[in-house]
Write a protein that holds these residues in place. Structure first.
Motif, PDB file in Angstrom:
ATOM      1  N   MET A 103       1.125  -1.680  -0.402  1.00  0.00           N
ATOM      2  CA  MET A 103       0.049   0.234  -0.462  1.00  0.00           C
ATOM      3  C   MET A 103       0.740   1.569   0.053  1.00  0.00           C
ATOM      4  SD  MET A 103      -2.621   1.518   2.513  1.00  0.00           S
ATOM      5  CE  MET A 103      -3.847  -0.729   3.190  1.00  0.00           C
ATOM      6  N   ILE A 104       1.980   1.076   0.885  1.00  0.00           N
ATOM      7  CA  ILE A 104       2.624   2.423   0.858  1.00  0.00           C
ATOM      8  C   ILE A 104       3.932   1.804   1.611  1.00  0.00           C
ATOM      9  CG2 ILE A 104       3.966   4.346   2.349  1.00  0.00           C
ATOM     10  CD1 ILE A 104       0.800   4.361   3.363  1.00  0.00           C
ATOM     11  N   ASP A 105       5.103   2.595   0.162  1.00  0.00           N
ATOM     12  CA  ASP A 105       6.554   1.615  -0.273  1.00  0.00           C
ATOM     13  C   ASP A 105       7.429   2.612  -0.325  1.00  0.00           C
ATOM     14  OD1 ASP A 105       5.651  -0.875  -0.316  1.00  0.00           O
ATOM     15  OD2 ASP A 105       5.269  -0.418  -2.370  1.00  0.00           O
ATOM     16  N   ALA A 130      -3.541   2.851   7.010  1.00  0.00           N
ATOM     17  CA  ALA A 130      -2.681   3.397   6.381  1.00  0.00           C
ATOM     18  C   ALA A 130      -1.760   5.310   5.903  1.00  0.00           C
ATOM     19  CB  ALA A 130      -3.290   3.687   4.549  1.00  0.00           C
ATOM     20  N   TRP A 131      -3.188   5.651   7.019  1.00  0.00           N
ATOM     21  CA  TRP A 131      -2.456   6.950   7.076  1.00  0.00           C
ATOM     22  C   TRP A 131      -1.092   7.189   8.322  1.00  0.00           C
ATOM     23  CZ3 TRP A 131      -3.447  11.116   4.349  1.00  0.00           C
ATOM     24  CH2 TRP A 131      -4.684  11.301   3.649  1.00  0.00           C
ATOM     25  N   TRP A 132      -1.716   6.288   9.282  1.00  0.00           N
ATOM     26  CA  TRP A 132      -0.355   6.182  10.563  1.00  0.00           C
ATOM     27  C   TRP A 132       0.358   5.542   9.183  1.00  0.00           C
ATOM     28  CZ3 TRP A 132      -0.957   8.700  14.380  1.00  0.00           C
ATOM     29  CH2 TRP A 132      -2.213   8.830  15.102  1.00  0.00           C
ATOM     30  N   ARG A 133       0.372   4.808   8.464  1.00  0.00           N
ATOM     31  CA  ARG A 133       1.657   4.238   8.153  1.00  0.00           C
ATOM     32  C   ARG A 133       2.493   4.865   7.669  1.00  0.00           C
ATOM     33  NH1 ARG A 133       3.419  -0.569   5.110  1.00  0.00           N
ATOM     34  NH2 ARG A 133       5.350  -0.158   4.946  1.00  0.00           N
ATOM     35  N   THR A 138     -12.050  10.350  15.588  1.00  0.00           N
ATOM     36  CA  THR A 138     -10.784  11.102  16.241  1.00  0.00           C
ATOM     37  C   THR A 138      -9.522  10.300  15.767  1.00  0.00           C
ATOM     38  OG1 THR A 138     -11.511  11.985  18.927  1.00  0.00           O
ATOM     39  CG2 THR A 138      -9.546  11.635  18.567  1.00  0.00           C
ATOM     40  N   ALA A 139      -9.756   9.126  15.822  1.00  0.00           N
ATOM     41  CA  ALA A 139      -8.619   8.066  15.615  1.00  0.00           C
ATOM     42  C   ALA A 139      -8.152   9.162  13.778  1.00  0.00           C
ATOM     43  CB  ALA A 139      -9.095   7.043  15.087  1.00  0.00           C
ATOM     44  N   PHE A 140      -9.279   8.608  12.935  1.00  0.00           N
ATOM     45  CA  PHE A 140      -9.459   9.146  11.795  1.00  0.00           C
ATOM     46  C   PHE A 140      -8.640  10.748  11.767  1.00  0.00           C
ATOM     47  CE2 PHE A 140     -10.467  11.439   8.106  1.00  0.00           C
ATOM     48  CZ  PHE A 140     -10.066  10.372   6.888  1.00  0.00           C
ATOM     49  N   ALA A 188      -4.719  10.670  12.865  1.00  0.00           N
ATOM     50  CA  ALA A 188      -4.447   9.770  11.708  1.00  0.00           C
ATOM     51  C   ALA A 188      -3.627  10.542  10.637  1.00  0.00           C
ATOM     52  CB  ALA A 188      -4.675   8.697  11.388  1.00  0.00           C
ATOM     53  N   MET A 189      -4.760  10.606  10.524  1.00  0.00           N
ATOM     54  CA  MET A 189      -4.710  11.835   8.484  1.00  0.00           C
ATOM     55  C   MET A 189      -3.703  13.070   9.325  1.00  0.00           C
ATOM     56  SD  MET A 189      -7.410  13.617   6.355  1.00  0.00           S
ATOM     57  CE  MET A 189      -6.943  15.455   5.128  1.00  0.00           C
ATOM     58  N   ALA A 190      -4.098  13.803  10.142  1.00  0.00           N
ATOM     59  CA  ALA A 190      -2.594  14.969  10.841  1.00  0.00           C
ATOM     60  C   ALA A 190      -1.671  14.160  11.110  1.00  0.00           C
ATOM     61  CB  ALA A 190      -3.350  15.313  11.690  1.00  0.00           C
ATOM     62  N   ALA A 191      -1.546  13.613  11.706  1.00  0.00           N
ATOM     63  CA  ALA A 191       0.044  12.889  11.695  1.00  0.00           C
ATOM     64  C   ALA A 191       0.840  12.548  10.757  1.00  0.00           C
ATOM     65  CB  ALA A 191       0.122  11.378  12.693  1.00  0.00           C
ATOM     66  N   ALA A 192      -0.186  12.380   9.330  1.00  0.00           N
ATOM     67  CA  ALA A 192       0.774  11.872   8.337  1.00  0.00           C
ATOM     68  C   ALA A 192       1.007  13.078   7.477  1.00  0.00           C
ATOM     69  CB  ALA A 192      -0.397  11.122   7.021  1.00  0.00           C
ATOM     70  N   THR A 193      -0.019  14.163   6.993  1.00  0.00           N
ATOM     71  CA  THR A 193       0.319  15.460   7.306  1.00  0.00           C
ATOM     72  C   THR A 193       1.843  15.872   7.427  1.00  0.00           C
ATOM     73  OG1 THR A 193      -1.453  16.390   7.180  1.00  0.00           O
ATOM     74  CG2 THR A 193      -1.531  15.525   5.475  1.00  0.00           C
ATOM     75  N   GLU A 194       1.553  16.455   8.736  1.00  0.00           N
ATOM     76  CA  GLU A 194       2.187  17.014   9.270  1.00  0.00           C
ATOM     77  C   GLU A 194       3.068  16.166   9.062  1.00  0.00           C
ATOM     78  OE1 GLU A 194       2.141  19.862  10.891  1.00  0.00           O
ATOM     79  OE2 GLU A 194      -0.452  20.019  11.284  1.00  0.00           O
TER      80      GLU A 194
END
Length: 236
Positions: free
Chosen positions: A1-3, A29-32, A77-79, A82-88
């Motif tokens: 999914m993410i490499d 996947a956002w966490w990944r 909240t989890a979503f 997770a999305m914020a963690a990836a973009t930040e």
């Protein structure tokens, strides 16, 4: 999914590869993605975010995953986190980042490009932010980046109409930086001095930081600058 790969020139490439879902990303996947960005080797000179799926950059968040947020309140909240963690993580990289957009880039996929320094649009690139059509919002941090990128009026247009725009229009309003091949741009950036790239990225991220004054002055002692001056003077 993410490499994630790193080539000899210093180009780190983060590849989205989920063809069955048009590169739509569920919460995990956002966490990944955030973890993958954090694991980029220190030897990387530039990060390229690209798709392995022809005709699509990313459909954004996975609607099948988002459907459970109707009833699962904690998952909302989890979503978001997770999305914020990836973009930040993307926005906070110490090296330049480039999004290579070929084909459709929708919803949270646009948020990924907003976290990158440069967005290179292929001729078939298409951008859309559809939450208003779906009856939901868009993360505040991503709205702020959108306004910074294109201005409040164009941001309002994209958010309120939810209508797609093509590569030419994305370039006109500044949502995309340039047309072309993102891989070529990444190779060009990687050919520049890594110390200068990191210093310039830090300055661009926070121009008001007074520490940049000493960093700028110290850069004149770099071996790359000495070599450049020697070349200019015609010395071996």
């Amino acid at each position: 999914m993410i490499d994630l790969t790193l080539d000899d020139s210093g180009v780190a490439t983060l590849v989205l590869d989920r063809p069955a879902a048009r590169n739509a990303l569920p919460t995990e996947a956002w966490w990944r993605l955030a973890e993958t960005v954090a694991a980029i080797p220190a030897s990387a000179r530039v990060l390229l975010v690209a798709s392995a799926v022809p005709g699509i950059f990313s459909a954004g968040a996975d609607l099948a995953d988002l459907a459970r947020l109707i009833d699962d309140v904690p998952a909302r909240t989890a979503f978001r986190m997770a999305m914020a963690a990836a973009t930040e993580a993307l926005a906070g990289l110490p090296v330049p980042s480039i999004a290579a957009v070929e084909g459709a880039c929708h919803g949270a996929g646009v948020a990924l490009t907003l976290a990158c320094d440069i967005v290179v649009a292929g001729s078939l690139a298409q951008f859309a932010i559809p939450p208003a059509r779906l009856g939901i919002g868009y993360p505040a941090g991503d709205v702020a980046r959108l306004i910074t990128r294109v201005g409040r009026s164009q941001a309002a247009r994209l958010l309120f109409t939810a209508a797609p725009i093509d590569a030419a229009e994305a370039l006109r309003i500044g949502l995309a930086t340039m047309a072309g091949d993102g891989r070529e741009v990444a190779r060009l950036v990687a050919s520049r001095d890594v110390g200068a790239l990191r210093l310039l990225k830090a300055i661009a991220t926070d121009p008001a930081d007074p520490a940049h004054d000493s960093g700028f002055e110290a850069s004149f002692a770099s071996p790359a600058f000495a070599a450049g001056v020697a070349r200019y003077r015609g010395k071996p």
